[in-house]
Enzyme design. Structure first.
Site, PDB file in Angstrom:
ATOM      1  N   GLY A   8      -4.493  -5.390   2.365  1.00 30.88           N
ATOM      2  CA  GLY A   8      -3.993  -4.041   2.120  1.00 30.88           C
ATOM      3  C   GLY A   8      -4.683  -2.980   2.950  1.00 30.88           C
ATOM      4  O   GLY A   8      -4.144  -2.484   3.936  1.00 30.88           O
ATOM      5  N   ARG A   9      -5.903  -2.619   2.564  1.00 28.49           N
ATOM      6  CA  ARG A   9      -6.599  -1.525   3.254  1.00 28.49           C
ATOM      7  C   ARG A   9      -6.728  -1.731   4.764  1.00 28.49           C
ATOM      8  O   ARG A   9      -6.577  -0.763   5.516  1.00 28.49           O
ATOM      9  CB  ARG A   9      -7.981  -1.294   2.636  1.00 28.49           C
ATOM     10  CG  ARG A   9      -7.948  -0.602   1.274  1.00 28.49           C
ATOM     11  CD  ARG A   9      -9.363  -0.264   0.811  1.00 28.49           C
ATOM     12  NE  ARG A   9      -9.400   0.367  -0.499  1.00 28.49           N
ATOM     13  CZ  ARG A   9      -9.533  -0.274  -1.657  1.00 28.49           C
ATOM     14  NH1 ARG A   9      -9.593  -1.610  -1.666  1.00 28.49           N
ATOM     15  NH2 ARG A   9      -9.584   0.391  -2.798  1.00 28.49           N
ATOM     16  N   SER A  62       0.872  -1.183   0.000  1.00 35.17           N
ATOM     17  CA  SER A  62       0.000   0.000   0.000  1.00 35.17           C
ATOM     18  C   SER A  62       0.902   1.223   0.000  1.00 35.17           C
ATOM     19  O   SER A  62       1.817   1.319   0.826  1.00 35.17           O
ATOM     20  CB  SER A  62      -0.898   0.028   1.241  1.00 35.17           C
ATOM     21  OG  SER A  62      -1.754  -1.087   1.258  1.00 35.17           O
ATOM     22  N   ALA A  63       0.633   2.137  -0.905  1.00 39.06           N
ATOM     23  CA  ALA A  63       1.524   3.282  -1.102  1.00 39.06           C
ATOM     24  C   ALA A  63       1.400   4.302   0.028  1.00 39.06           C
ATOM     25  O   ALA A  63       0.392   4.374   0.718  1.00 39.06           O
ATOM     26  CB  ALA A  63       1.204   3.944  -2.441  1.00 39.06           C
ATOM     27  N   SER A  86      -5.157 -10.409  -8.424  1.00 40.90           N
ATOM     28  CA  SER A  86      -5.394  -9.077  -7.863  1.00 40.90           C
ATOM     29  C   SER A  86      -6.083  -8.209  -8.895  1.00 40.90           C
ATOM     30  O   SER A  86      -5.777  -8.302 -10.086  1.00 40.90           O
ATOM     31  CB  SER A  86      -4.050  -8.444  -7.472  1.00 40.90           C
ATOM     32  OG  SER A  86      -4.215  -7.104  -7.044  1.00 40.90           O
ATOM     33  N   LEU A 143       7.022  -3.654  -7.416  1.00 43.38           N
ATOM     34  CA  LEU A 143       7.718  -2.876  -8.441  1.00 43.38           C
ATOM     35  C   LEU A 143       6.773  -2.433  -9.550  1.00 43.38           C
ATOM     36  O   LEU A 143       5.997  -3.240 -10.078  1.00 43.38           O
ATOM     37  CB  LEU A 143       8.829  -3.749  -9.048  1.00 43.38           C
ATOM     38  CG  LEU A 143       9.712  -3.117 -10.116  1.00 43.38           C
ATOM     39  CD1 LEU A 143      10.618  -2.039  -9.521  1.00 43.38           C
ATOM     40  CD2 LEU A 143      10.568  -4.192 -10.797  1.00 43.38           C
ATOM     41  N   HIS A 153      -6.044  -4.914  -8.077  1.00 44.85           N
ATOM     42  CA  HIS A 153      -5.471  -3.656  -7.582  1.00 44.85           C
ATOM     43  C   HIS A 153      -6.434  -2.980  -6.597  1.00 44.85           C
ATOM     44  O   HIS A 153      -6.613  -1.765  -6.622  1.00 44.85           O
ATOM     45  CB  HIS A 153      -5.157  -2.723  -8.761  1.00 44.85           C
ATOM     46  CG  HIS A 153      -3.998  -1.805  -8.524  1.00 44.85           C
ATOM     47  ND1 HIS A 153      -2.819  -1.898  -9.217  1.00 44.85           N
ATOM     48  CD2 HIS A 153      -3.836  -0.766  -7.667  1.00 44.85           C
ATOM     49  CE1 HIS A 153      -1.985  -0.946  -8.816  1.00 44.85           C
ATOM     50  NE2 HIS A 153      -2.584  -0.251  -7.866  1.00 44.85           N
TER      51      HIS A 153
END
Length: 369
Positions: A309-310, A79-80, A253, A129, A255
C-alpha cells in the site's frame, strides 16, 4: 538524491514533496503507532534457511489469485484518495499494475471512479468495499464495479469506526476542496465536512455501518457473483468464521496499523490464520511489506500472495506512474533474487523450512537435522 535503490527511499521524497496534512494522512498509524513500527520490525526477526547447490537458472514467479494468472505474488492494496499524492492518482496506479502484470485493488474512497479506472485499459482489478448504512449505496457500488469489469470484492471488516489517528486530528485532515470521492458523486457522500476532529473520522462515523456482521457477508454474496475477500482478519477464530461464511479468501491485515494499535504485526498473525484456514481458502497478507525478502517470508508462512500500500502512494507522490512501475519492478527483482539465493525456482518450492521464526527459536534452539 541519487538512483532509487529500494522502495523505502520513496517515502523521504514523498515527505519533502507533499503538504504535511497529506503526507501525515498516508504515513501515520493509530495512537502510539506501536503496530505501525511492529509491522516492519516483525519481518526482521524472521531469518532464512537457504538451500544451496540447486539449479536456479530459471525462476518462475507467476502466481494464480482467485483463478487469475499474474506475473508475481505482489499486488497493490487499496489506498484512498490517491490524487492527493499525484494528479494522475489511481489512473497511474492502474496503468502501472497492468504493465507489471499484477492486480490493483481500488479503494471505495478513491479520487477516481471505478469507470474511470476501467477506462485506463485492460487489467485485473479488485474493488475494496466499505459497507455503508444505506445498503442501496453498497448495491450501486457493487453493480458499478461489476459492470466496470472488476474481478473481486475486498470487503474491509476492521473499520466499524475509524482508528484514532492523532496526526489527522492535529492536522484537521479533510479531503482537499479540489478533489471528491468519485465513486460517491451524486449520492451526497462525496465530500467531507471540515470539523474540529479529523474530517475522515466524522465521515466514517456518519456513513459506515457499525452493525456490520458475518450475516452481511452472506448478504453481499446474495447481491453479487464476484468472489469476496474478507480483509482485516488477524485471528484463527475469525479465519474459521470467514471460511464458514463462504468467503473466497482472507486478507490478513491490520489496516496498515491505522485502526487498533497494539495488535500483532500481520506477519506475526499470518501463521495462526493460515493454520485455521487449513487450505480451504487462500490467505493473503498486507502490512509492512517493503522488500522481496518480506514477500518470500510471507509465502513461507503460508500466504498465497501479498499486497503493498504505502510504497505505491509514496512512489506515486515522488514520480507518478513511473514511480509505481519502479516500485513493482524493484519488489519483483528483489523477490526473484531471494528465491534464487534460497534455492527456489517456483512459488511451490517455497516452504516453511526455508525460514526460522521467534516461535521456532522458543520451541527448539537449533533446527533438527
Amino acid at each position: 538524491m541519487g538512483e532509487i535503490t529500494n522502495v523505502m527511499e520513496y517515502q523521504a521524497i514523498a515527505k519533502q514533496k507533499l503538504p504535511k496534512m497529506i503526507y501525515d494522512y498516508y504515513a501515520s498509524g493509530a495512537e502510539d503507532e506501536w503496530t505501525l513500527k511492529e509491522n516492519r520490525e516483525a519481518f526482521s526477526r524472521i531469518l532464512f534457511r537457504p538451500r544451496i547447490l540447486i539449479d536456479v537458472s530459471k525462476i518462475d514467479m507467476s502466481a494464480t489469485v482467485l483463478g487469475f494468472k499474474i506475473s508475481m505474488p505482489i499486488m497493490i492494496a487499496p489506498s484512498a484518495m490517491q490524487k492527493m499524492a499525484h494528479p494522475d492518482g489511481e489512473y497511474a496506479t492502474a496503468r502501472a499494475a497492468s504493465a507489471a502484470g499484477t492486480i490493483m485493488t481500488l479503494s471505495s474512497w478513491a479520487t477516481s471512479s471505478v469507470e474511470e479506472v476501467a477506462s485506463t485499459g485492460p487489467g485485473i482489478r479488485f474493488f475494496q468495499l466499505y459497507v455503508y448504512k444505506d445498503r442501496n449505496v453498497v448495491e450501486q457500488l457493487v453493480r458499478r464495479a461489476e459492470r466496470a469489469g472488476f474481478k473481486a470484492i475486498a470487503l474491509t471488516v476492521d473499520t466499524p469506526r475509524l482508528g484514532r489517528r492523532e496526526a489527522d486530528i492535529k492536522n484537521r485532515f479533510v479531503l482537499p476542496p479540489y478533489l471528491t470521492l468519485k465513486n460517491f458523486e451524486g449520492l451526497d457522500l462525496a465530500e467531507m465536512d471540515k470539523s474540529n476532529d479529523s474530517g475522515l473520522a466524522s465521515y466514517v462515523a456518519g456513513q459506515i455501518d457499525r452493525t456490520l456482521s458475518w450475516k452481511d457477508v452472506k448478504w453481499l454474496q446474495s447481491i453479487t457473483s464476484l468472489p469476496i475477500l474478507v480483509k482485516g482478519v488477524i485471528t484463527a477464530e475469525d479465519a474459521r468464521l470467514a471460511v464458514h461464511s463462504g468467503a473466497a479468501g482472507i486478507i490478513v491485515s491490520n489496516h496498515g496499523a491505522r485502526q487498533l494499535d497494539y495488535v500483532p504485526a500481520t506477519i506475526s498473525a499470518l501463521e495462526e490464520v493460515v493454520t485455521a484456514a487449513a487450505g480451504r481458502i487462500p490467505v493473503y497478507l498486507d502490512g509492512g511489506v517493503r522488500r522481496g525478502t518480506d514477500v518470500f517470508k510471507a509465502l513461507a508462512l503460508g500466504a498465497a500472495g501479498v499486497f503493498i500500500g504505502r510504497p505505491v502512494v509514496f512512489a506515486l507522490a515522488a514520480e507518478g506512474e513511473a514511480g509505481v512501475r519502479n516500485v513493482l519492478r524493484m519488489m519483483r527483482e528483489e523477490f526473484e533474487l531471494t528465491m534464487a539465493l534460497s534455492g527456489c525456482t517456483s512459488l511451490a518450492d517455497i516452504t516453511r523450512a526455508h525460514i526460522y521464526t521467534d516461535a521456532d527459536r522458543l520451541a527448539r534452539p537449533f533446527p533438527r537435522l
